[in-house]
Structures are given as structure tokens and as C-alpha cells.
Enzyme design. Sequence first.
Site, PDB file in Angstrom:
ATOM      1  CE  LYS A 153     -11.314   9.248  -0.134  1.00 16.45           C
ATOM      2  NZ  LYS A 153     -11.320  10.039   1.109  1.00 16.45           N
ATOM      3  CE  LYS A 198      -2.809  -2.704  -0.532  1.00 15.95           C
ATOM      4  NZ  LYS A 198      -3.166  -2.864  -1.923  1.00 15.95           N
ATOM      5  NE  ARG A 212       0.037   6.514   0.134  1.00 15.27           N
ATOM      6  CZ  ARG A 212      -1.174   6.116  -0.236  1.00 15.27           C
ATOM      7  NH1 ARG A 212      -1.458   4.815  -0.299  1.00 15.27           N
ATOM      8  NH2 ARG A 212      -2.107   6.987  -0.550  1.00 15.27           N
ATOM      9  CG  HIS A 257       4.786  -6.481  -0.659  1.00 13.99           C
ATOM     10  ND1 HIS A 257       4.862  -5.218  -1.186  1.00 13.99           N
ATOM     11  CD2 HIS A 257       3.543  -6.947  -0.975  1.00 13.99           C
ATOM     12  CE1 HIS A 257       3.714  -4.944  -1.797  1.00 13.99           C
ATOM     13  NE2 HIS A 257       2.909  -5.961  -1.689  1.00 13.99           N
ATOM     14  CB  SER A 304      -3.671   2.694   1.649  1.00 14.08           C
ATOM     15  OG  SER A 304      -3.854   2.070   0.409  1.00 14.08           O
ATOM     16  CE1 TYR A 348       0.817   6.508  -3.799  1.00 19.30           C
ATOM     17  CE2 TYR A 348       0.410   8.671  -2.835  1.00 19.30           C
ATOM     18  CZ  TYR A 348      -0.039   7.570  -3.535  1.00 19.30           C
ATOM     19  OH  TYR A 348      -1.340   7.531  -3.990  1.00 19.30           O
ATOM     20  CB  THR A 371       3.098  -2.023  -4.990  1.00 18.36           C
ATOM     21  OG1 THR A 371       3.087  -1.890  -3.578  1.00 18.36           O
ATOM     22  CG2 THR A 371       4.066  -3.083  -5.438  1.00 18.36           C
ATOM     23  CB  THR A 372      -0.593  -0.567  -8.361  1.00 22.57           C
ATOM     24  OG1 THR A 372      -0.998  -1.414  -7.290  1.00 22.57           O
ATOM     25  CG2 THR A 372      -1.316  -0.938  -9.620  1.00 22.57           C
TER      26      THR A 372
HETATM   27  P1  PAP Z   1      -0.075  -3.296  -3.237  1.00 26.45           P
HETATM   28  O1  PAP Z   1       1.107  -3.036  -2.364  1.00 26.45           O
HETATM   29  O2  PAP Z   1      -1.049  -4.240  -2.657  1.00 26.45           O
HETATM   30  O3  PAP Z   1       0.276  -3.615  -4.644  1.00 26.45           O
HETATM   31  P2  PAP Z   1      -0.370  -0.492  -3.687  1.00 26.45           P
HETATM   32  O4  PAP Z   1      -0.459  -0.311  -5.144  1.00 26.45           O
HETATM   33  O5  PAP Z   1       0.934  -0.222  -3.042  1.00 26.45           O
HETATM   34  O6  PAP Z   1      -0.891  -1.922  -3.295  1.00 26.45           O
HETATM   35  O7  PAP Z   1      -1.390   0.420  -2.931  1.00 26.45           O
HETATM   36  C1  PAP Z   1      -2.561   0.922  -3.438  1.00 26.45           C
HETATM   37  C2  PAP Z   1      -2.553   2.384  -3.102  1.00 26.45           C
HETATM   38  O8  PAP Z   1      -1.870   3.078  -4.150  1.00 26.45           O
HETATM   39  C3  PAP Z   1      -3.943   2.934  -3.056  1.00 26.45           C
HETATM   40  O9  PAP Z   1      -3.894   4.045  -2.161  1.00 26.45           O
HETATM   41  P3  PAP Z   1      -5.204   4.597  -1.395  1.00 26.45           P
HETATM   42  O10 PAP Z   1      -5.813   3.446  -0.706  1.00 26.45           O
HETATM   43  O11 PAP Z   1      -4.686   5.625  -0.438  1.00 26.45           O
HETATM   44  O12 PAP Z   1      -6.067   5.184  -2.437  1.00 26.45           O
HETATM   45  C4  PAP Z   1      -4.127   3.367  -4.491  1.00 26.45           C
HETATM   46  O13 PAP Z   1      -5.169   4.287  -4.686  1.00 26.45           O
HETATM   47  C5  PAP Z   1      -2.786   3.963  -4.784  1.00 26.45           C
HETATM   48  N1  PAP Z   1      -2.502   3.999  -6.215  1.00 26.45           N
HETATM   49  C6  PAP Z   1      -2.699   3.017  -7.123  1.00 26.45           C
HETATM   50  N2  PAP Z   1      -2.328   3.435  -8.347  1.00 26.45           N
HETATM   51  C7  PAP Z   1      -1.906   4.721  -8.209  1.00 26.45           C
HETATM   52  C8  PAP Z   1      -1.421   5.702  -9.117  1.00 26.45           C
HETATM   53  N3  PAP Z   1      -1.315   5.451 -10.422  1.00 26.45           N
HETATM   54  N4  PAP Z   1      -1.088   6.901  -8.622  1.00 26.45           N
HETATM   55  C9  PAP Z   1      -1.197   7.180  -7.308  1.00 26.45           C
HETATM   56  N5  PAP Z   1      -1.655   6.301  -6.395  1.00 26.45           N
HETATM   57  C10 PAP Z   1      -2.011   5.075  -6.842  1.00 26.45           C
END
Ligand code: PAP
Length: 363
Positions: free
Chosen positions: A327, A105, A194, A172, A202, A260, A108-109
Amino acid sequence: MASSSIIKTIPIMANPNFNVCHKLELLKEEGRSGDPKHQEGEEEVLSYEFQEMLESLPKERGWRTRYLYLFQGFWCQSKEIQAIMSFQKHFKSFQNDVVLATIPKSGTTWLKALTYTVLNRHRFDPVSSTTDHPLLASNPHDLVPFFEYKLYANGDVPDLSGLASPRTFATHVPFGSLKDSIEEPGVKVVYLCRNPFDTFISSWHYINNIKSEAVSPVSLEEGFDLYCRGVIGFGPFWEHMLGYWKESLRTPEKVLFLRYEDLKQDMESNLKKLASFLGVPFTEEEEQKGVVHSISDLCSFENLKKLEVNKSSKSIKNFENRHLFRKGEVSDWINYLSPPQAERLSALVDDKLGGSGLTFRYN
Ligand code: PAP
């Protein structure tokens, strides 16, 4: 399916001392209570030796499985331990490999999308190929696989020798558990960090969205307490962050440490930093053509969230992609944490990370 595969893979009758009830507990722990919808994409191949080892580890209430275990100094689920052990035993790094590392969170994505697009920009032009770029049809997790959720999941041993260079992976796992696997000169690690406040919020949302119905929901208060005690997947968060932070100071040519909040504030200069670190800096011509800007747009939260693949498909461990795009903001924690909670986390961050030089922006 899982219950029948368990009977196949665990020879219960072969060991008279084996406690069948205990095995059922392990099944429940993974959220596989016999209901097929909890079993999608998960194979059960836990050996006796593995289960014995598991039982010797300290454990705490899990967030989305019954328990988290303290393994090699960090908290994780049994299936993750199994995959990490296979990864540590079998993975052979190559020169030029790229490993993207995060605590869950932290973005990563987003990091996967950016790195994939930067590294493959000569094959898939981010400026003109707006309709056939792989990111438009695939979730970033399908383009850059995790060691522990994809490649070595279930203790698998994949053949990765034929992958195009630079091979790009994600994990991770904390640095201490990764370092022996990436000793080959030229391997590069990009860590995205982050602020712990938003990372907690998140994680809390995500886990409650994807967890199995067999595990009771984690309330904000309970999750917050676990988080502050370090009990979260791959945590304690401060040790995860510090491990990569210190290594980025010690070997900056090997570990790039990104934040982040910095990406949110100034994507273009961070993209240039990333491309240079990966050995593929943007040329002046590319900059003039708007390549940096196009990559930023292509990988933006708004763009990825609206894609069909990210609205209706599944990727990691068969979880729905839509939950990965909530978000995407800095400081959403303000809407959830009470002033005493914010004070507690703030004091913890000062205590654990103060003096390290690692600082955060919260807005
Ligand atoms: P993971 O570690 O399980 O792969 P990860 O991608 O790190 O998850 O976390 C998702 C968070 O990144 C979400 O944050 P939020 O809950 O505060 O909204 C998600 O919205 C955010 N996220 C995903 N893609 C993007 C992007 N392109 N730009 C900015 N934030 C993003």
C-alpha cells in the site's frame, strides 16, 4: 537440491555424536522440507561449529522460519547469522562507501531507489532518460545489494574491490553489529525509520505472503505479541531505531536519520538533505531543470509498483518483488490493530523511546 547439498557439506558420518534428527530439524527450520519449491535460491552450507554455536543461542518461534535466534543482542534467522558473521569477518570498508540501513519494512526498497538515482543521476538522467533508467528494468534490491541476503549470503566472501565508487550497500543489521565494519573515515550511513505501528503491519503482511508452506502462518495476535516482546527479525525494533538515532546525533556527518513519514510528506526537501549528506548536492540548475521532482516521481510507490519487473520478477532471496509494494501508506495500522493493541504498542514506544528525542508521526 538442498537435501543433497546438505549431505555433501555436513559430514554426518565424521561425527558419531551428531544427531541426525537434529539436523533434519534445522532443515525444516529453514523451510526446506524436501519440497523443491521451498529451496529456490537457498544453499545449505552450515558447518558443525556454526550449528553448535546456533544451538547455544536463545531462540523463539520464528515468523517465516522455524526459529529466530538471539545473536549479538538481536533476533535473526540462522542463514542471516551465517551471512552476518562472514560480513563482519571479511568486509573492508572504503572511504566514500554508502550503507543504507533499515529494520525490515521501513521503506528499504524506496530508500534504495532514491539513493541509487541520486548517486547515479549524471550517468542516468532521471529527467530525460525515462525509458532506459536502470530502475525501470531492475528492482531496487538488485541495484543496491544487501550484505546479508546477497553479498555474504551462505557465508560467501565476495570481491567488492572493483565496484565503482561510491560503493552502495544495504543492511538490516543493528548499528552495534555494523559499526566495526564501517570505521573507515568518509563511510556514510543513511538510516530510514518508519513508525513501529505501520512497520509491524507491513512485516506481518509480507512475511505471511513469502513464508514457506512448511512454517505455519503467524496470526495477527501472535505476531503482535512477538513484536511487542521485541521478537522480530533484527529487533527489538526500539533498540534498532535507538542505535542509529543516537549515532546520528553523535556523528551527524556519518549517519543521516530519515523518517518514512517525512519522505511521504515532503520528498523534495528530504531528497535535498540526502543528496547533500552524500556529498552530491543538487545545483540550482538541476533544481530548475526539475531533477529533484523527477527523482521523486521515478521512485514513487505508484511508479515502481506498476513496472513489469516489480510485478512479475523476483529479487531478494528469490521472493517475488510484487510483495514489496503493498500500500505504501502512513497509518494503515488503523485498519488492523484493536484499541487495546494500539494502547499496548503506544505504551511500549513511550517506555522504550520516551526521552530519546525520537518521535513518530502516525498520520
Ligand atoms: P524490505 O525491508 O524487506 O526491503 P521495505 O521496502 O522496507 O521491505 O518495505 C516494504 C514497505 O515499503 C511496504 O509497505 P506497506 O506494506 O505498508 O505497503 C511497501 O509498500 C513500501 N514501499 C515500497 N516502495 C515504496 C515507495 N516507493 N514509496 C513508499 N513506500 C514504499
